[in-house]
Design a protein around this motif. Structure first.
Motif, short mmCIF file in Angstrom:
data_model
loop_
_atom_site.label_atom_id
_atom_site.label_comp_id
_atom_site.label_asym_id
_atom_site.label_seq_id
_atom_site.Cartn_x
_atom_site.Cartn_y
_atom_site.Cartn_z
N ALA A 162 0.83 -1.21 0.00
CA ALA A 162 0.00 0.00 0.00
C ALA A 162 0.86 1.26 0.00
CB ALA A 162 -0.94 -0.01 1.20
N GLU A 163 1.97 1.22 0.74
CA GLU A 163 2.87 2.38 0.79
C GLU A 163 3.54 2.60 -0.56
OE1 GLU A 163 2.84 -0.13 2.97
OE2 GLU A 163 1.96 0.91 4.70
N GLU A 164 3.93 1.51 -1.22
CA GLU A 164 4.55 1.65 -2.55
C GLU A 164 3.55 2.19 -3.56
OE1 GLU A 164 8.02 -1.70 -2.84
OE2 GLU A 164 5.95 -2.43 -2.80
N ILE A 165 2.31 1.72 -3.53
CA ILE A 165 1.30 2.21 -4.46
C ILE A 165 1.04 3.70 -4.23
CG2 ILE A 165 -1.18 2.13 -4.96
CD1 ILE A 165 0.32 0.07 -6.50
N PRO A 224 -2.23 -1.60 -12.00
CA PRO A 224 -3.18 -0.52 -11.78
C PRO A 224 -2.89 0.22 -10.47
CG PRO A 224 -4.20 -2.62 -11.23
CD PRO A 224 -2.83 -2.94 -11.77
N LEU A 225 -3.08 1.52 -10.51
CA LEU A 225 -2.93 2.35 -9.32
C LEU A 225 -4.27 2.66 -8.68
CD1 LEU A 225 -0.18 4.76 -10.67
CD2 LEU A 225 0.05 2.51 -9.63
N ASP A 226 -5.32 2.12 -9.25
CA ASP A 226 -6.68 2.18 -8.72
C ASP A 226 -7.25 0.77 -8.80
OD1 ASP A 226 -7.05 5.30 -8.82
OD2 ASP A 226 -6.34 4.74 -10.81
N ASP A 227 -8.19 0.42 -7.93
CA ASP A 227 -8.92 -0.82 -8.11
C ASP A 227 -9.60 -0.79 -9.47
OD1 ASP A 227 -8.16 -1.38 -5.50
OD2 ASP A 227 -10.13 -0.97 -4.65
N VAL A 228 -9.54 -1.89 -10.20
CA VAL A 228 -10.11 -1.91 -11.55
C VAL A 228 -11.11 -3.06 -11.69
CG1 VAL A 228 -8.20 -0.76 -12.72
CG2 VAL A 228 -8.14 -3.24 -12.44
N ASP A 229 -12.20 -2.78 -12.40
CA ASP A 229 -13.20 -3.77 -12.73
C ASP A 229 -13.82 -3.39 -14.08
OD1 ASP A 229 -14.97 -1.65 -12.19
OD2 ASP A 229 -15.53 -2.44 -10.23
N GLU A 230 -14.96 -3.99 -14.41
CA GLU A 230 -15.58 -3.73 -15.71
C GLU A 230 -16.05 -2.29 -15.86
OE1 GLU A 230 -16.29 -6.12 -13.59
OE2 GLU A 230 -16.80 -8.02 -14.58
N SER A 249 -1.92 -5.27 -6.88
CA SER A 249 -1.82 -6.51 -7.65
C SER A 249 -1.58 -6.16 -9.11
CB SER A 249 -3.08 -7.35 -7.49
OG SER A 249 -3.26 -7.72 -6.14
N CYS A 250 -1.25 -7.16 -9.91
CA CYS A 250 -0.97 -6.88 -11.32
C CYS A 250 -1.18 -8.13 -12.15
CB CYS A 250 0.45 -6.34 -11.51
SG CYS A 250 1.76 -7.57 -11.28
N THR A 251 -1.11 -7.97 -13.45
CA THR A 251 -1.07 -9.11 -14.36
C THR A 251 0.21 -9.03 -15.18
OG1 THR A 251 -2.34 -7.90 -16.05
CG2 THR A 251 -3.56 -9.39 -14.60
N PHE A 252 0.66 -10.19 -15.63
CA PHE A 252 1.71 -10.30 -16.64
C PHE A 252 1.09 -11.01 -17.84
CE2 PHE A 252 4.20 -9.64 -12.87
CZ PHE A 252 5.38 -9.04 -13.29
N PRO A 269 -10.03 9.14 -13.79
CA PRO A 269 -9.16 8.39 -14.69
C PRO A 269 -8.79 7.03 -14.09
CG PRO A 269 -8.34 10.63 -14.39
CD PRO A 269 -9.43 10.43 -13.37
N ARG A 270 -8.64 6.04 -14.96
CA ARG A 270 -8.09 4.75 -14.55
C ARG A 270 -6.60 4.79 -14.85
NH1 ARG A 270 -7.34 0.32 -18.56
NH2 ARG A 270 -5.58 1.75 -18.72
#
Length: 270
Positions: free
Chosen positions: A33-36, A148-154, A205-208, A225-226
């Motif tokens: 959380a601190e890094e984000i 993502p620097l924000d929670d992301v969904d549809e 979290s992230c994806t590769f 903005p996302r």
């Protein structure tokens, strides 16, 4: 960064197998959380700067249709020491090295990706590798981290993937502001009937995904903005194919040149 921290973040054998089979993988809690919080501050500063070596590839006046898909700035790491710390983050590079199977992993470029609110479009189905100026034999070891620097969904633009699509190989590039249907190129392969996988993420979290994996992101229907940091990794030894690209154009490289040195630093391995 302590070695124990890097080791703790490496992907499991199960995640590696998933990545090899499906061409993408989700990695939770890769940043704290601190890094984000810190990264968000740095990337906001980077996007507000107009000078430097980074390149803004869209703006609302000159390229309105593309801007509705993505407001993007490439190579932010070259202008901001804080961004450089995250773009070259050893946890991310270690994961990229392991997933790629390469002996060494280099940075191709990073980019800040803003999907703007309200008047937004989906990012259409595409592969990344066709846009990158690299010889085709390196395609299966190129990959991107999408953070993502924000929670992301549809609702605000999370990613979707077509499992196994990386096995098809390199196709034509898609015009992101006036897209073709990538599935017309794969009719009869089974991919045209493969169910997409939606990947909502919590920030941190992230994806590769590989450079050949079909992916898409939803439009941003919210009022904010996302914000995403994407990092493009390539195996050590990649050879420039001469194709025009915003990152390599200023370097005036001859086709056949290896992408290496300080502009394309070795981040892990070797």
């Amino acid at each position: 960064m302590a070695n124990a921290d890097v080791k703790r973040q490496e992907v499991s054998e199960e995640q590696m197998a998933f990545f090899q089979e499906y061409g993408f993988v989700q990695v939770d809690n890769v940043l704290t959380a601190e890094e984000i919080k810190e990264l968000t501050m740095f990337i906001e500063e980077s996007m507000s700067e107009e000078e430097g070596l980074s390149v803004r590839t869209s703006n609302p006046e000159a390229r309105l249709n593309y801007y509705r898909v993505l407001n993007q700035k490439v190579n932010v790491w070259r202008d901001h020491a804080g961004m450089a710390r995250y773009t070259t983050h050893p946890k991310l590079a270690s994961i990229a090295l392991k997933l790629s199977g390469a002996s060494g992993i280099r940075l191709f470029h990073d980019h800040a990706l803003w999907k703007m609110p309200q008047d937004s479009k989906a990012t259409p189905w595409h592969q990344d590798f066709p846009y990158w100026p690299m010889k085709d034999q390196f395609a299966h070891q190129t990959l991107s981290a999408w953070i993502p620097l924000d929670d992301v969904d549809e609702q605000n633009g999370c990613m979707m993937f077509i499992p196994g699509s990386h096995k098809i190989g390199k196709l034509r590039g898609i015009n992101l502001s006036d897209p073709q249907d990538i599935f017309q190129y794969v009719q009869g392969t089974g991919l045209d009937n493969t169910q997409p996988v939606n990947v909502p993420l919590r920030k941190g979290s992230c994806t590769f995904h590989t450079g050949l994996t079909f992916h898409y992101s939803h439009p941003n229907k919210t009022d904010k903005p996302r914000r995403v940091l994407a990092i493009i990794f390539m195996p050590d030894g990649v050879v420039y194919d001469g194709k025009d690209h915003v990152v390599t154009k200023p370097l005036k490289l001859a086709p056949g040149t290896r992408l290496q040195g300080g502009v394309f630093p070795l981040l892990a391995g070797k």
